[in-house]
Design a protein around this motif. Structure first.
Motif, mmCIF file in Angstrom:
data_model
loop_
_atom_site.group_PDB
_atom_site.id
_atom_site.type_symbol
_atom_site.label_atom_id
_atom_site.label_comp_id
_atom_site.label_asym_id
_atom_site.label_seq_id
_atom_site.Cartn_x
_atom_site.Cartn_y
_atom_site.Cartn_z
ATOM 1 N N GLU A 139 39.028 41.316 39.968
ATOM 2 C CA GLU A 139 40.110 41.057 39.097
ATOM 3 C C GLU A 139 40.414 42.214 38.485
ATOM 4 O O GLU A 139 41.603 42.716 37.778
ATOM 5 C CB GLU A 139 39.748 39.775 38.169
ATOM 6 N N THR A 140 39.420 42.869 38.053
ATOM 7 C CA THR A 140 39.471 44.101 37.219
ATOM 8 C C THR A 140 40.047 45.121 37.757
ATOM 9 O O THR A 140 41.055 45.835 37.338
ATOM 10 C CB THR A 140 38.033 44.749 36.419
ATOM 11 N N LYS A 141 39.691 45.537 39.169
ATOM 12 C CA LYS A 141 40.394 46.333 40.034
ATOM 13 C C LYS A 141 41.737 46.146 40.130
ATOM 14 O O LYS A 141 42.669 47.001 40.199
ATOM 15 C CB LYS A 141 39.708 46.666 41.171
ATOM 16 N N GLU A 142 42.111 44.864 40.385
ATOM 17 C CA GLU A 142 43.619 44.466 40.607
ATOM 18 C C GLU A 142 44.402 44.828 39.352
ATOM 19 O O GLU A 142 45.542 45.264 39.271
ATOM 20 C CB GLU A 142 43.658 42.963 40.967
ATOM 21 N N ARG A 143 44.096 44.464 38.219
ATOM 22 C CA ARG A 143 44.540 44.454 36.811
ATOM 23 C C ARG A 143 44.678 46.125 36.654
ATOM 24 O O ARG A 143 45.671 46.438 36.118
ATOM 25 C CB ARG A 143 43.562 43.955 35.724
ATOM 26 N N ALA A 144 43.809 46.832 36.923
ATOM 27 C CA ALA A 144 43.825 48.388 36.911
ATOM 28 C C ALA A 144 44.823 48.751 37.666
ATOM 29 O O ALA A 144 45.815 49.728 37.324
ATOM 30 C CB ALA A 144 42.673 48.980 36.971
ATOM 31 N N MET A 145 45.128 48.371 38.722
ATOM 32 C CA MET A 145 45.962 48.976 39.767
ATOM 33 C C MET A 145 47.481 48.501 39.344
ATOM 34 O O MET A 145 48.404 49.507 39.351
ATOM 35 C CB MET A 145 45.794 48.088 41.284
ATOM 36 N N VAL A 146 47.373 47.401 39.049
ATOM 37 C CA VAL A 146 48.984 46.966 38.387
ATOM 38 C C VAL A 146 49.618 47.842 37.290
ATOM 39 O O VAL A 146 50.650 48.201 37.348
ATOM 40 C CB VAL A 146 49.019 45.313 38.204
ATOM 41 N N GLN A 147 48.598 47.889 36.369
ATOM 42 C CA GLN A 147 48.777 48.715 35.192
ATOM 43 C C GLN A 147 48.924 50.108 35.386
ATOM 44 O O GLN A 147 49.997 50.579 35.063
ATOM 45 C CB GLN A 147 47.707 48.686 34.122
#
Length: 524
Positions: A139-147
């Motif tokens: 979840e942390t990686k996905e959020r960082a990628m989207v941002q």
């Protein structure tokens, strides 16, 4: 709706789209402001116009470390509020260590711990080691990628750069594809700088870091850190500043940032303004610290540290011996916001426009050759009716280019392939209509009745066939990247204009002749 009104409406629509479409066939050197068409031409993609192609990889290790640090600070506050005696260390190797003494602090610690389900932990004596679960990491990686995607899009598509047709999209799970047509390079600041802006009150200043540390033989005061000011060109240290670890205010509350030339100092500066909340906080900060230096820190480096002379609420400026290009890039970065994590450049290449020109010329030749062969065949086989279809096919190309111009669609090399494919497919609908009319004529119907019946009975067959193709094109656009999207756009628009040309324009020509005339035969 009367027949006259229908004709007027169709002519107006075709005229408007034709106006924009024909502009694409005017040589670029004649598309200036003095031209009838101006610059209403289809945008060319990277493979046709040339430009920069880059592949970036976000640093997910930093994202995980930042997430753990945020958790540690939150957890520290919660434990402190509950009166738990503890100490914690900063994250290392994606883990956090807490030191907890004996009872009753341990019982209170375990009670707080029960509210966190996304952690795994190991108890080793008085030390508890936390580690993120795989779900939390994902979840942390996905959020960082989207941002990161969103921030890079805002930076590269910023109006100040003049490259709004750029492509910034995800490639796989851990890569970002950037394609910027029409440029030979992208300022490295756009990619390398995370753009994290902080404002911190300066406690102490020294020429070097060593001299500053020498003033505190027992170590720096708690909650403080050293930030350095360096020369942009040489990298030499210009000053060392003792500042609080926690920023008084960050660039997250900026409303705008602009480039400005200071005539008095003969240098470029970046002026900024706060939103309402930022203005309130900055006003209170400057009012409390009049006469104290305020360090303006970007990505951990001090750009300037002016002394606060009075209360400042809504605006300020950043100086740093910038060149015009550096100041513009910094303003764009501040407007777009900070990257949540650094990104690494994995691949970069420059594509020259010569290949694109050759591709365009080849695509145009293929489209013209295909159009000529189709027109010759259909005119020879269906005679006057084939002439109607040929005229509708030519108008179809103009309408297609007109729609792409109006919506500022980007034409790529696969898009040219879609254009050529549209030329070949566009005549299918006319063939279906003409063969249906022939069947009606063989059944003994008059030309007028055969035309009306032929269009009515073939309408849904044409729509069904083209709707299924349109659905496929939409799926390609939704899940494809770069060139695939270009092909999908051209194919989608081509389907719409082809159906319109066959069912509306060709029908219009038949309504003009034979129209309401009671002719005994028709050329088909």
């Amino acid at each position: 709706m009367s027949r006259r009104f229908q004709l007027i409406a169709i002519f107006v629509l075709v005229g408007i789209l034709g106006y924009f479409g024909l502009g694409n066939f005017v040589p670029p050197e004649h598309r200036g402001e003095e031209s009838l068409w101006g610059d209403n031409s289809v945008r060319l993609g990277l493979d046709l116009r040339g430009g920069v192609h880059m592949v970036l990889s976000p640093d997910f290790d930093v994202a995980l470390t930042n997430e753990l640090e945020n958790f540690r600070q939150t957890f520290d506050l919660e434990l402190g509020d509950d009166g738990v005696d503890f100490s914690s260390r900063k994250p290392e190797n994606e883990k956090i260590a807490f030191s907890i003494p004996e009872e009753p602090a341990r019982a209170n610690f375990e009670e707080v711990l029960e509210s966190y389900e996304n952690l795994t932990f190991l108890v080793n004596g008085n030390e508890v080691i936390f580690e993120m679960t795989e779900q939390w990491k994902g979840e942390t990686k996905e959020r960082a990628m989207v941002q990161a995607l969103e921030v890079l899009r805002r930076r590269i598509n910023d109006p100040a750069t003049g490259i709004p047709e750029s492509v910034v999209t995800r490639q796989g799970e851990d890569r970002i594809l950037v394609q910027v047509p029409g440029v030979s390079r992208i300022p490295p600041e756009f990619i390398k700088q995370t753009g994290f802006l902080e404002f911190k009150i300066v406690r102490e200043v020294a020429p070097t870091e060593e001299l500053l540390k020498a003033k505190y033989e027992t170590g720096l005061p708690d909650g403080t850190d050293i930030a350095l000011e360096t020369d942009n060109e040489t990298g030499n240290v210009l000053g060392a500043y003792l500042v609080n670890q926690e920023a008084a205010i960050t660039g997250a509350l900026l409303a705008d940032a602009r480039v400005q030339f200071d005539n008095q100092r003969s240098e470029w500066t970046v002026t900024f303004s706060w939103n309402q909340e930022g203005g309130r906080i900055f006003g209170e900060l400057t009012e409390r610290n009049i006469g104290t230096p305020l360090a303006i820190i970007l990505d951990g480096v001090v750009y300037s540290a002016p002394t606060i002379r009075s209360r400042i609420s809504r605006s300020g400026e950043i100086t740093g011996n910038f060149s015009s290009e550096e100041a513009t890039a910094l303003a764009v970065i501040l407007r777009a916001g900070s990257l949540p994590i650094p990104v690494n450049l994995e691949e970069e290449r420059t594509i020259g426009p010569a290949l694109g020109k050759d591709s365009i010329d080849a695509g145009v030749r293929a489209a013209i050759m295909g159009l000529i062969l189709i027109v010759a065949f259909i005119f020879g086989y269906y005679r006057l009716s084939g002439g109607y279809a040929s005229l509708a096919l030519s108008l179809n190309l103009v309408l297609l280019m007109g729609l792409m111009s109006i919506f500022q669609a980007t034409l790529t090399l696969p898009g040219i392939a879609g254009l050529v494919l549209t030329v070949g497919m566009a005549v299918d609908a006319n063939v279906i209509i003409f063969e249906r009319i022939r069947e009606e004529l063989r059944d003994g119907k008059s030309p007028r009745a055969a035309i009306a019946s032929g269009f009515a009975k073939s309408r849904w067959t044409i729509l069904d066939a083209n709707i299924t193709t349109l659905i496929t094109a939409i799926i390609l656009y939704e899940y494809g990247t770069g060139p695939i999207k270009g092909f999908a756009v051209t194919l989608s628009v081509g389907i719409l204009t082809s159906v319109f040309a066959a069912l509306v324009l060709t029908r219009l020509m038949f309504s003009l002749y034979p129209g309401n005339r009671n002719v005994e035969s028709m050329s088909i």
